[in-house]
Write a protein that holds these residues in place. Structure first.
Motif, PDB file in Angstrom:
ATOM      1  N   THR A  13      10.446   7.799  -6.960  1.00  0.00           N
ATOM      2  CA  THR A  13       9.508   6.801  -6.427  1.00  0.00           C
ATOM      3  C   THR A  13      10.242   5.608  -5.853  1.00  0.00           C
ATOM      4  N   VAL A  14      11.203   5.094  -6.590  1.00  0.00           N
ATOM      5  CA  VAL A  14      11.951   3.921  -6.132  1.00  0.00           C
ATOM      6  C   VAL A  14      12.763   4.250  -4.882  1.00  0.00           C
ATOM      7  N   VAL A  15      13.440   5.400  -4.893  1.00  0.00           N
ATOM      8  CA  VAL A  15      14.293   5.776  -3.754  1.00  0.00           C
ATOM      9  C   VAL A  15      13.450   6.018  -2.506  1.00  0.00           C
ATOM     10  N   PHE A  16      12.409   6.830  -2.629  1.00  0.00           N
ATOM     11  CA  PHE A  16      11.577   7.148  -1.475  1.00  0.00           C
ATOM     12  C   PHE A  16      10.854   5.909  -0.950  1.00  0.00           C
ATOM     13  N   SER A  17      10.418   5.044  -1.858  1.00  0.00           N
ATOM     14  CA  SER A  17       9.738   3.821  -1.429  1.00  0.00           C
ATOM     15  C   SER A  17      10.672   2.957  -0.598  1.00  0.00           C
ATOM     16  N   ALA A  18      11.914   2.813  -1.039  1.00  0.00           N
ATOM     17  CA  ALA A  18      12.879   2.003  -0.289  1.00  0.00           C
ATOM     18  C   ALA A  18      13.108   2.577   1.104  1.00  0.00           C
ATOM     19  N   LEU A  19      13.254   3.900   1.199  1.00  0.00           N
ATOM     20  CA  LEU A  19      13.483   4.527   2.501  1.00  0.00           C
ATOM     21  C   LEU A  19      12.286   4.327   3.430  1.00  0.00           C
ATOM     22  N   VAL A  20      11.099   4.548   2.909  1.00  0.00           N
ATOM     23  CA  VAL A  20       9.891   4.404   3.729  1.00  0.00           C
ATOM     24  C   VAL A  20       9.673   2.956   4.132  1.00  0.00           C
ATOM     25  N   LEU A  21       9.923   2.023   3.218  1.00  0.00           N
ATOM     26  CA  LEU A  21       9.677   0.616   3.509  1.00  0.00           C
ATOM     27  C   LEU A  21      10.622   0.093   4.588  1.00  0.00           C
ATOM     28  N   PHE A  22      11.880   0.510   4.548  1.00  0.00           N
ATOM     29  CA  PHE A  22      12.806   0.071   5.588  1.00  0.00           C
ATOM     30  C   PHE A  22      12.412   0.655   6.948  1.00  0.00           C
ATOM     31  N   ALA A  23      11.945   1.901   6.954  1.00  0.00           N
ATOM     32  CA  ALA A  23      11.491   2.498   8.210  1.00  0.00           C
ATOM     33  C   ALA A  23      10.259   1.766   8.742  1.00  0.00           C
ATOM     34  N   GLU A  24       9.321   1.448   7.877  1.00  0.00           N
ATOM     35  CA  GLU A  24       8.132   0.713   8.301  1.00  0.00           C
ATOM     36  C   GLU A  24       8.493  -0.684   8.778  1.00  0.00           C
ATOM     37  N   ASN A  25       9.447  -1.320   8.121  1.00  0.00           N
ATOM     38  CA  ASN A  25       9.869  -2.653   8.541  1.00  0.00           C
ATOM     39  C   ASN A  25      10.443  -2.622   9.952  1.00  0.00           C
ATOM     40  N   PHE A  26      11.238  -1.611  10.240  1.00  0.00           N
ATOM     41  CA  PHE A  26      11.817  -1.482  11.579  1.00  0.00           C
ATOM     42  C   PHE A  26      10.714  -1.271  12.622  1.00  0.00           C
ATOM     43  N   LEU A  27       9.760  -0.397  12.327  1.00  0.00           N
ATOM     44  CA  LEU A  27       8.697  -0.111  13.292  1.00  0.00           C
ATOM     45  C   LEU A  27       7.839  -1.336  13.559  1.00  0.00           C
ATOM     46  N   ILE A  28       7.431  -2.034  12.507  1.00  0.00           N
ATOM     47  CA  ILE A  28       6.578  -3.216  12.698  1.00  0.00           C
ATOM     48  C   ILE A  28       7.331  -4.310  13.431  1.00  0.00           C
ATOM     49  N   SER A  29       8.608  -4.514  13.093  1.00  0.00           N
ATOM     50  CA  SER A  29       9.407  -5.535  13.775  1.00  0.00           C
ATOM     51  C   SER A  29       9.582  -5.185  15.247  1.00  0.00           C
ATOM     52  N   ALA A  30       9.810  -3.900  15.533  1.00  0.00           N
ATOM     53  CA  ALA A  30       9.977  -3.494  16.937  1.00  0.00           C
ATOM     54  C   ALA A  30       8.689  -3.689  17.726  1.00  0.00           C
ATOM     55  N   ILE A  31       7.555  -3.346  17.133  1.00  0.00           N
ATOM     56  CA  ILE A  31       6.269  -3.531  17.819  1.00  0.00           C
ATOM     57  C   ILE A  31       5.977  -5.004  18.043  1.00  0.00           C
ATOM     58  N   HIS A  32       6.261  -5.829  17.037  1.00  0.00           N
ATOM     59  CA  HIS A  32       6.018  -7.269  17.180  1.00  0.00           C
ATOM     60  C   HIS A  32       6.910  -7.867  18.250  1.00  0.00           C
ATOM     61  N   ALA A  70       0.825  -1.202   0.000  1.00  0.00           N
ATOM     62  CA  ALA A  70       0.000   0.000   0.000  1.00  0.00           C
ATOM     63  C   ALA A  70       0.862   1.256   0.000  1.00  0.00           C
ATOM     64  N   SER A  71       1.940   1.251   0.779  1.00  0.00           N
ATOM     65  CA  SER A  71       2.827   2.416   0.840  1.00  0.00           C
ATOM     66  C   SER A  71       3.496   2.664  -0.511  1.00  0.00           C
ATOM     67  N   ALA A  72       3.975   1.603  -1.148  1.00  0.00           N
ATOM     68  CA  ALA A  72       4.607   1.758  -2.462  1.00  0.00           C
ATOM     69  C   ALA A  72       3.613   2.291  -3.482  1.00  0.00           C
ATOM     70  N   GLY A  73       2.378   1.801  -3.430  1.00  0.00           N
ATOM     71  CA  GLY A  73       1.358   2.302  -4.343  1.00  0.00           C
ATOM     72  C   GLY A  73       1.032   3.761  -4.104  1.00  0.00           C
ATOM     73  N   LEU A  74       0.953   4.171  -2.841  1.00  0.00           N
ATOM     74  CA  LEU A  74       0.659   5.567  -2.524  1.00  0.00           C
ATOM     75  C   LEU A  74       1.792   6.493  -2.959  1.00  0.00           C
ATOM     76  N   ILE A  75       3.034   6.070  -2.718  1.00  0.00           N
ATOM     77  CA  ILE A  75       4.169   6.897  -3.119  1.00  0.00           C
ATOM     78  C   ILE A  75       4.228   7.035  -4.636  1.00  0.00           C
ATOM     79  N   ALA A  76       4.011   5.933  -5.353  1.00  0.00           N
ATOM     80  CA  ALA A  76       4.016   5.984  -6.816  1.00  0.00           C
ATOM     81  C   ALA A  76       2.892   6.873  -7.331  1.00  0.00           C
ATOM     82  N   THR A  77       1.729   6.780  -6.695  1.00  0.00           N
ATOM     83  CA  THR A  77       0.603   7.615  -7.108  1.00  0.00           C
ATOM     84  C   THR A  77       0.890   9.091  -6.868  1.00  0.00           C
ATOM     85  N   TYR A  78       1.434   9.395  -5.709  1.00  0.00           N
ATOM     86  CA  TYR A  78       1.737  10.795  -5.389  1.00  0.00           C
ATOM     87  C   TYR A  78       2.758  11.377  -6.362  1.00  0.00           C
ATOM     88  N   LYS A  79       3.848  10.657  -6.594  1.00  0.00           N
ATOM     89  CA  LYS A  79       4.879  11.178  -7.487  1.00  0.00           C
ATOM     90  C   LYS A  79       4.364  11.284  -8.924  1.00  0.00           C
TER      91      LYS A  79
END
Length: 248
Positions: free
Chosen positions: A224-243, A197-206
């Motif tokens: 789109t590719v650069v920002f998506s990678a940055l956001v996805l790694f940040a989201e991965n860290f947050l979800i992993s930390a919460i889990h 969903a995040s990748a789709g939103l970033i691609a749509t916005y750009k």
């Protein structure tokens, strides 16, 4: 200030897209068409990338565990690494790189040809007609690709450990459930859903904010590719930390 403005515009577009997704009618045909397109451009590269990921993880985990004399836990280590982290991350990068760039290029081309403005003049909401099907398609396909990455990665890890490193097939398979739990798979699928969903939103916005002609569309695709990678790694860290905190 420019960065804050861009973040604000992206958040506003994300909220508007979520609100547009509640409107009727929902464009299922366009959503399925976009989902099939994402599968066709992402499935094979995703599977091919998963093979070296599984092999490298088996190599590194096997060498490390062998030093501690715990070769029987190689399978459990591979499951944790591939299911929890490698699968969702590989899926996210492929969705952002293949599908996200294509979505951004399509919407960006429509933007510079003033098709988006024409839709607005006709009273058609571009977010409802164009953005929502693409974001939903990314969110639906990403968990399926994550399952593909997990399966291919585990098979590659098994073959590399058993065939190349001379490991025991029985010990490898029996250790699958030693450390991993069903919740790990559900968290990985949740990660893939959020990443898609995040990748789709970033691609749509750009794509919808592209300007400057064809050159601007090319720059939007790269961003789109650069920002998506940055956001996805940040989201991965947050979800992993919460889990990790909730499982402790």
């Amino acid at each position: 200030m420019r960065a804050v403005l861009v973040v604000g515009e992206f958040v506003a577009l994300s909220l508007d897209t979520a609100r547009a997704g509640l409107k009727r009618p929902f464009h299922w045909r366009e959503t399925l068409h976009q989902a099939w397109f994402i599968v066709t451009v992402s499935a094979l590269p995703t599977a091919l990338v998963a093979i070296p990921f599984g092999a490298v993880l088996a190599l590194q985990a096997g060498n490390l565990i062998r030093q501690f004399g715990a070769q029987s836990f190689t399978g459990a280590t591979a499951v944790l690494g591939i299911v929890r982290e490698a699968g969702p991350v590989v899926t996210a990068l492929m969705v952002a790189g293949a599908a996200g760039s294509a979505i951004c290029a399509d919407l960006g081309a429509r933007k510079i040809r003033e098709e988006i403005d024409a839709l607005e003049v006709l009273g058609v909401d571009p977010l409802h007609r164009l953005a929502v099907p693409r974001v939903v398609a990314c969110a639906l396909v990403a968990p399926l690709l994550n399952g593909l990455v997990t399966t291919v990665g585990l098979v590659a890890s098994y073959l590399f450990n058993v065939v190349a490193q001379g490991g025991s097939p029985g010990a490898y398979l029996q250790s699958f459930t030693a450390l991993a739990e069903p919740s790990d798979l559900w968290v990985a699928e949740l990660k893939a859903l959020v990443f898609g969903a995040s990748a789709g939103l970033i691609a749509t916005y750009k794509g919808l904010t592209a300007k400057g002609g064809p050159k601007g569309v090319g720059e939007a695709v790269n961003q789109t590719v650069v920002f998506s990678a940055l956001v996805l790694f940040a989201e991965n860290f947050l979800i992993s930390a919460i889990h990790a905190r909730t499982a402790a």
